[in-house]
Write an enzyme that holds these catalytic residues in place. Structure first.
Site, PDB file in Angstrom:
ATOM      1  N   CYS A  90      37.637  39.358  31.280  1.00 34.18           N
ATOM      2  CA  CYS A  90      37.997  39.829  29.948  1.00 34.18           C
ATOM      3  C   CYS A  90      37.419  38.838  28.938  1.00 34.18           C
ATOM      4  O   CYS A  90      37.617  37.627  29.076  1.00 34.18           O
ATOM      5  CB  CYS A  90      39.516  39.895  29.794  1.00 34.18           C
ATOM      6  SG  CYS A  90      40.045  40.252  28.105  1.00 34.18           S
ATOM      7  N   ASP A 117      38.901  41.111  35.559  1.00 28.41           N
ATOM      8  CA  ASP A 117      39.034  42.565  35.542  1.00 28.41           C
ATOM      9  C   ASP A 117      38.338  43.094  36.785  1.00 28.41           C
ATOM     10  O   ASP A 117      37.293  42.583  37.185  1.00 28.41           O
ATOM     11  CB  ASP A 117      38.374  43.160  34.291  1.00 28.41           C
ATOM     12  CG  ASP A 117      39.174  42.911  33.028  1.00 28.41           C
ATOM     13  OD1 ASP A 117      40.413  43.005  33.087  1.00 28.41           O
ATOM     14  OD2 ASP A 117      38.566  42.634  31.988  1.00 28.41           O
TER      15      ASP A 117
END
Length: 158
Positions: free
Chosen positions: A56, A63
């Site tokens: 992120c 992620d």
């Protein structure tokens, strides 16, 4: 009588068959291509990367996504080891889901010039919201069989 291997239009050296280090970033990653063994024949190539990881760009937290890349080759195929290294180069790269998914598709189009390409990014939820991102280059050519990408929608615990 043995035949000499014919010369290939492939740029040397490929990353295939030799040790290489993980690229520091997607921009530094090399995507190797090899000649299509069936030029002029319409067929689909699928790559699934069920453990794709990026960061992120705001929080630095990881992620995770399940990527499915489908393409109809033109004159070139993407070499799979180079693709794996390219995808792995996102592990330390901060970018939103939308950027990662579309950038991968656009880079593949730039490097291998497929007849058609689509990418599905099925992102695992963070903050309670899964984000799925889809991109393709245009209309699917006629007479190409494209199976469903096979990734079920996120259901949570329900």
């Amino acid at each position: 009588m043995s035949r000499k291997p014919r010369k290939s239009a492939v740029k040397a050296p490929l990353q295939l068959g030799r040790p290489v280090t993980l690229p520091a970033s997607p921009d530094k990653a090399k995507l190797d291509r090899v000649p299509n063994p069936h030029p002029g024949t319409g067929y689909l190539v699928r790559f699934a990367a069920p453990e794709f990881t990026s960061l992120c760009p705001i929080t630095g937290q990881p992620d995770f996504a399940h990527l499915v890349i489908d393409y109809v080759p033109g004159d070139w195929l993407v070499e799979s080891k180079a693709l794996k290294l390219y995808l792995a180069s996102f592990r330390n790269h901060g970018a939103f889901h939308e950027y990662c998914t579309v950038a991968i598709g656009k880079r593949l189009v730039r490097e291998i010039k497929p007849t058609w390409l689509r990418i599905g990014g099925y992102w695992y939820p963070r903050g309670g919201i899964p984000i799925d991102v889809f991109w393709q280059t245009g209309k699917l050519p006629k007479n190409i069989w494209v199976p469903d990408q096979g990734v079920p929608p996120y259901r949570g615990r329900g």
